[in-house]
Structures are given as C-alpha cells and as structure tokens.
Design an enzyme around this catalytic site. Structure first.
Site, PDB file in Angstrom:
ATOM      1  N   ARG A   1       2.760  -6.868   9.175  1.00  0.00           N
ATOM      2  CA  ARG A   1       2.024  -5.830   9.905  1.00  0.00           C
ATOM      3  C   ARG A   1       2.459  -5.778  11.370  1.00  0.00           C
ATOM      4  O   ARG A   1       2.508  -4.698  11.977  1.00  0.00           O
ATOM      5  CB  ARG A   1       0.524  -6.086   9.792  1.00  0.00           C
ATOM      6  CG  ARG A   1      -0.037  -5.789   8.398  1.00  0.00           C
ATOM      7  CD  ARG A   1      -1.444  -6.317   8.264  1.00  0.00           C
ATOM      8  NE  ARG A   1      -2.077  -5.976   6.986  1.00  0.00           N
ATOM      9  CZ  ARG A   1      -3.162  -6.586   6.527  1.00  0.00           C
ATOM     10  NH1 ARG A   1      -3.733  -7.558   7.227  1.00  0.00           N
ATOM     11  NH2 ARG A   1      -3.680  -6.221   5.374  1.00  0.00           N
TER      12      ARG A   1
ATOM     13  N   ARG B   1      -1.230 -14.707   3.759  1.00  0.00           N
ATOM     14  CA  ARG B   1      -1.958 -13.971   4.816  1.00  0.00           C
ATOM     15  C   ARG B   1      -1.255 -14.136   6.172  1.00  0.00           C
ATOM     16  O   ARG B   1      -1.272 -13.229   6.993  1.00  0.00           O
ATOM     17  CB  ARG B   1      -3.398 -14.471   4.903  1.00  0.00           C
ATOM     18  CG  ARG B   1      -4.213 -14.258   3.643  1.00  0.00           C
ATOM     19  CD  ARG B   1      -4.970 -12.979   3.602  1.00  0.00           C
ATOM     20  NE  ARG B   1      -6.002 -12.881   4.606  1.00  0.00           N
ATOM     21  CZ  ARG B   1      -6.820 -11.831   4.699  1.00  0.00           C
ATOM     22  NH1 ARG B   1      -6.717 -10.814   3.843  1.00  0.00           N
ATOM     23  NH2 ARG B   1      -7.736 -11.778   5.630  1.00  0.00           N
TER      24      ARG B   1
ATOM     25  N   PHE C   1     -15.628   2.816   7.219  1.00  0.00           N
ATOM     26  CA  PHE C   1     -14.263   3.248   6.913  1.00  0.00           C
ATOM     27  C   PHE C   1     -13.957   3.213   5.417  1.00  0.00           C
ATOM     28  O   PHE C   1     -12.832   3.498   5.001  1.00  0.00           O
ATOM     29  CB  PHE C   1     -13.241   2.382   7.674  1.00  0.00           C
ATOM     30  CG  PHE C   1     -13.355   0.905   7.408  1.00  0.00           C
ATOM     31  CD1 PHE C   1     -12.770   0.323   6.289  1.00  0.00           C
ATOM     32  CD2 PHE C   1     -14.059   0.070   8.276  1.00  0.00           C
ATOM     33  CE1 PHE C   1     -12.887  -1.032   6.034  1.00  0.00           C
ATOM     34  CE2 PHE C   1     -14.171  -1.296   8.033  1.00  0.00           C
ATOM     35  CZ  PHE C   1     -13.581  -1.851   6.909  1.00  0.00           C
TER      36      PHE C   1
ATOM     37  N   THR D   1      -5.324  -8.225  10.317  1.00  0.00           N
ATOM     38  CA  THR D   1      -5.710  -6.936   9.726  1.00  0.00           C
ATOM     39  C   THR D   1      -5.316  -5.755  10.608  1.00  0.00           C
ATOM     40  O   THR D   1      -4.783  -4.755  10.120  1.00  0.00           O
ATOM     41  CB  THR D   1      -7.242  -6.913   9.496  1.00  0.00           C
ATOM     42  OG1 THR D   1      -7.594  -8.057   8.717  1.00  0.00           O
ATOM     43  CG2 THR D   1      -7.679  -5.650   8.765  1.00  0.00           C
TER      44      THR D   1
ATOM     45  N   LYS E   1       0.835  -1.197   0.000  1.00  0.00           N
ATOM     46  CA  LYS E   1       0.000   0.000   0.000  1.00  0.00           C
ATOM     47  C   LYS E   1       0.880   1.261   0.000  1.00  0.00           C
ATOM     48  O   LYS E   1       2.096   1.177   0.233  1.00  0.00           O
ATOM     49  CB  LYS E   1      -0.937  -0.069   1.211  1.00  0.00           C
ATOM     50  CG  LYS E   1      -1.930  -1.249   1.130  1.00  0.00           C
ATOM     51  CD  LYS E   1      -2.810  -1.337   2.380  1.00  0.00           C
ATOM     52  CE  LYS E   1      -3.815  -2.472   2.278  1.00  0.00           C
ATOM     53  NZ  LYS E   1      -4.640  -2.610   3.511  1.00  0.00           N
TER      54      LYS E   1
ATOM     55  N   TYR F   1     -11.864  -2.879  -3.572  1.00  0.00           N
ATOM     56  CA  TYR F   1     -12.430  -3.101  -2.232  1.00  0.00           C
ATOM     57  C   TYR F   1     -13.968  -3.077  -2.251  1.00  0.00           C
ATOM     58  O   TYR F   1     -14.593  -2.757  -1.231  1.00  0.00           O
ATOM     59  CB  TYR F   1     -11.899  -2.054  -1.254  1.00  0.00           C
ATOM     60  CG  TYR F   1     -10.523  -2.370  -0.698  1.00  0.00           C
ATOM     61  CD1 TYR F   1     -10.274  -3.577  -0.036  1.00  0.00           C
ATOM     62  CD2 TYR F   1      -9.475  -1.458  -0.812  1.00  0.00           C
ATOM     63  CE1 TYR F   1      -9.010  -3.864   0.486  1.00  0.00           C
ATOM     64  CE2 TYR F   1      -8.211  -1.746  -0.284  1.00  0.00           C
ATOM     65  CZ  TYR F   1      -7.994  -2.950   0.364  1.00  0.00           C
ATOM     66  OH  TYR F   1      -6.748  -3.244   0.888  1.00  0.00           O
TER      67      TYR F   1
ATOM     68  N   GLU G   1      -8.765 -10.573  -8.344  1.00  0.00           N
ATOM     69  CA  GLU G   1      -7.864  -9.437  -8.145  1.00  0.00           C
ATOM     70  C   GLU G   1      -6.721  -9.454  -9.162  1.00  0.00           C
ATOM     71  O   GLU G   1      -6.324  -8.400  -9.668  1.00  0.00           O
ATOM     72  CB  GLU G   1      -7.338  -9.442  -6.702  1.00  0.00           C
ATOM     73  CG  GLU G   1      -8.443  -9.095  -5.700  1.00  0.00           C
ATOM     74  CD  GLU G   1      -8.070  -9.321  -4.243  1.00  0.00           C
ATOM     75  OE1 GLU G   1      -6.916  -9.706  -3.962  1.00  0.00           O
ATOM     76  OE2 GLU G   1      -8.949  -9.111  -3.381  1.00  0.00           O
TER      77      GLU G   1
ATOM     78  N   ASN H   1      -1.939  -0.145   7.312  1.00  0.00           N
ATOM     79  CA  ASN H   1      -1.382  -1.468   7.614  1.00  0.00           C
ATOM     80  C   ASN H   1      -0.523  -2.067   6.490  1.00  0.00           C
ATOM     81  O   ASN H   1      -0.340  -3.272   6.408  1.00  0.00           O
ATOM     82  CB  ASN H   1      -2.484  -2.420   8.087  1.00  0.00           C
ATOM     83  CG  ASN H   1      -3.540  -2.677   7.031  1.00  0.00           C
ATOM     84  OD1 ASN H   1      -3.482  -2.123   5.930  1.00  0.00           O
ATOM     85  ND2 ASN H   1      -4.507  -3.524   7.357  1.00  0.00           N
TER      86      ASN H   1
ATOM     87  N   HIS I   1      -1.661  -5.492   1.381  1.00  0.00           N
ATOM     88  CA  HIS I   1      -2.889  -6.250   1.121  1.00  0.00           C
ATOM     89  C   HIS I   1      -2.533  -7.631   0.601  1.00  0.00           C
ATOM     90  O   HIS I   1      -1.585  -7.770  -0.170  1.00  0.00           O
ATOM     91  CB  HIS I   1      -3.740  -5.544   0.056  1.00  0.00           C
ATOM     92  CG  HIS I   1      -4.731  -6.462  -0.609  1.00  0.00           C
ATOM     93  ND1 HIS I   1      -5.944  -6.768  -0.048  1.00  0.00           N
ATOM     94  CD2 HIS I   1      -4.659  -7.183  -1.760  1.00  0.00           C
ATOM     95  CE1 HIS I   1      -6.588  -7.629  -0.850  1.00  0.00           C
ATOM     96  NE2 HIS I   1      -5.828  -7.888  -1.896  1.00  0.00           N
TER      97      HIS I   1
HETATM   98  P1  GTP Z   1      -6.564  -6.337   2.977  1.00  0.00           P
HETATM   99  O1  GTP Z   1      -5.486  -7.354   2.759  1.00  0.00           O
HETATM  100  O2  GTP Z   1      -6.120  -4.918   2.772  1.00  0.00           O
HETATM  101  O3  GTP Z   1      -7.816  -6.683   2.183  1.00  0.00           O
HETATM  102  O4  GTP Z   1      -6.915  -6.437   4.541  1.00  0.00           O
HETATM  103  P2  GTP Z   1      -7.669  -7.615   5.296  1.00  0.00           P
HETATM  104  O5  GTP Z   1      -8.143  -8.651   4.324  1.00  0.00           O
HETATM  105  O6  GTP Z   1      -6.771  -8.052   6.395  1.00  0.00           O
HETATM  106  O7  GTP Z   1      -8.911  -6.843   5.912  1.00  0.00           O
HETATM  107  P3  GTP Z   1     -10.272  -6.400   5.181  1.00  0.00           P
HETATM  108  O8  GTP Z   1     -10.333  -6.929   3.792  1.00  0.00           O
HETATM  109  O9  GTP Z   1     -11.383  -6.721   6.106  1.00  0.00           O
HETATM  110  O10 GTP Z   1     -10.108  -4.828   5.144  1.00  0.00           O
HETATM  111  C1  GTP Z   1      -9.437  -4.168   4.094  1.00  0.00           C
HETATM  112  C2  GTP Z   1      -8.658  -3.006   4.645  1.00  0.00           C
HETATM  113  O11 GTP Z   1      -9.570  -2.049   5.174  1.00  0.00           O
HETATM  114  C3  GTP Z   1      -7.754  -3.343   5.835  1.00  0.00           C
HETATM  115  O12 GTP Z   1      -6.510  -3.841   5.459  1.00  0.00           O
HETATM  116  C4  GTP Z   1      -7.625  -1.999   6.511  1.00  0.00           C
HETATM  117  O13 GTP Z   1      -6.656  -1.174   5.841  1.00  0.00           O
HETATM  118  C5  GTP Z   1      -9.005  -1.403   6.281  1.00  0.00           C
HETATM  119  N1  GTP Z   1      -9.853  -1.655   7.443  1.00  0.00           N
HETATM  120  C6  GTP Z   1     -10.455  -2.826   7.801  1.00  0.00           C
HETATM  121  N2  GTP Z   1     -11.159  -2.679   8.929  1.00  0.00           N
HETATM  122  C7  GTP Z   1     -11.005  -1.381   9.299  1.00  0.00           C
HETATM  123  C8  GTP Z   1     -11.493  -0.600  10.374  1.00  0.00           C
HETATM  124  O14 GTP Z   1     -12.210  -1.077  11.249  1.00  0.00           O
HETATM  125  N3  GTP Z   1     -11.102   0.718  10.396  1.00  0.00           N
HETATM  126  C9  GTP Z   1     -10.309   1.273   9.443  1.00  0.00           C
HETATM  127  N4  GTP Z   1      -9.968   2.566   9.539  1.00  0.00           N
HETATM  128  N5  GTP Z   1      -9.831   0.571   8.421  1.00  0.00           N
HETATM  129  C10 GTP Z   1     -10.174  -0.744   8.343  1.00  0.00           C
HETATM  130 MG    MG Z   2      -9.203  -8.166   2.595  1.00  0.00          MG
END
Ligand code: GTP
Ligand code: MG
Length: 148
Positions: free
Chosen positions: A102, A85, A57, A91, A9, A49, A126, A112, A115
């Site tokens: 992370r 992962r 968010f 996350t 990112k 996304y 993707e 974070n 992705h």
């Molecule tokens: P990705 O690999 O980026 O897809 O992350 P993930 O699969 O671990 O989590 P998810 O797909 O649920 O969320 C995508 C992204 O949204 C996360 O990596 C965070 O950057 C953001 N995100 C998720 N939950 C929150 C939240 O509660 N607050 C905020 N500010 N950002 C969030």
């Molecule tokens: Mg995700």
C-alpha cells in the site's frame, strides 16, 4: 503450517499489479496454496466484511469490492498472518511505509489495492468462505532452504 487469506482488490487487478503482488509473497518465501480470479456479488462482499457493517464507509467498501474481478489467494508459512500484514502495510496508504504494497502503490484508504486477514482465526473463516472447494495440498521443494 499457518495460512492467511490475501485478496487483490479490483483496483489492484485493473492496475496490473497482480504479478508484482504475487512476486512479493513468493520472494519472501511463502507458499501459494490457493489462487483464483473471480467477481463477487454484494451478499458475498457483505459477508466477507461483516465485521464492518456498522461503519459509515461500509456501503462504499462493498461497492468497491464488487466493482470488478479480484484475485483470491491462500498463502502459507511461519507467521504468515502478521508478516503478510507487514508486507501489505497500514490500512491508510497515507500512513503505509514505503516498501509495503500500500505504501508503494496506493493513495486513498478506499482504494488500497489489497486485503489480508488480520488474525489466524479470521484467516480460517475467510479461507472457508472464499475456497469452499478446498485448496491445494503440496509442499515446496525449497522448504529446507527457507526454514532452519
Ligand atoms: P483489509 O485487509 O481490506 O481488511 O483492510 P484492513 O484490515 O487494513 O482494514 P479494515 O479491516 O479496518 O478495513 C477494511 C477496508 O475498509 C480497508 O482496507 C479499506 O479499504 C476500508 N476502510 C477502512 N477504514 C476506512 C475509512 O475510514 N474510510 C474508507 N473510505 N474506507 C475505509
Ligand atoms: Mg481487515
């Protein structure tokens, strides 16, 4: 073999973590099949996304992803989606174990660093979204030193 989509990112690029992150996937034994640096627009980030569009968010997440260049990659290997992962960590960096990307390099959930696709099917979608031009066809010469 299984493939996953990994994206460093904008914060990871700005913080000069590209080499460190690529090194972790390389050293594990996974094979790099696609790699580019690019800045995406809002419509593209919203598509990536799309599953999260109802989340409070979402707008902040899209702003974050379009805020600078990202590094888009395809990595290949046995169980690379799930293992990728694990390398990335939970996350929320407050809950990511030390030793994960992370866990080692992030503090806030909204910054974070990286992705990774969450399933083989989302990886397929993707990769098609981020690499419409296709990806490299090559086989690593160390294959038999990594796989039994
Ligand atoms: P990705 O690999 O980026 O897809 O992350 P993930 O699969 O671990 O989590 P998810 O797909 O649920 O969320 C995508 C992204 O949204 C996360 O990596 C965070 O950057 C953001 N995100 C998720 N939950 C929150 C939240 O509660 N607050 C905020 N500010 N950002 C969030
Ligand atoms: Mg995700």
């Amino acid at each position: 073999m299984e493939q996953t989509f990994i994206m460093i990112k904008p914060d990871g690029v700005q913080r000069n973590l590209v080499g460190e992150i690529i090194g972790r996937f390389e050293k594990k034994g996974f094979t790099l099949k696609g790699l580019k640096l690019l800045t995406v627009d809002r419509a593209f980030a919203e598509k990536h996304y799309a599953d999260l569009s109802a989340k409070p968010f979402f707008n902040g997440l899209v702003e974050y992803i379009v805020s600078g260049p990202v590094v888009a990659m395809v990595w290949e290997g046995k169980n690379v989606v799930v293992t990728g992962r694990k390398i990335i960590g939970a996350t929320n960096p407050a809950e990511s174990a030390p030793g994960t990307i992370r866990g080692d390099y992030a503090i806030d959930i909204g910054r974070n660093v990286i992705h990774g696709s969450d399933a083989v099917e989302s990886a397929r979608k993707e990769i098609a979204l981020w690499f419409p031009e296709g990806i490299a066809e090559w086989r690593s010469s160390v294959h038999s030193w990594i796989y039994e």
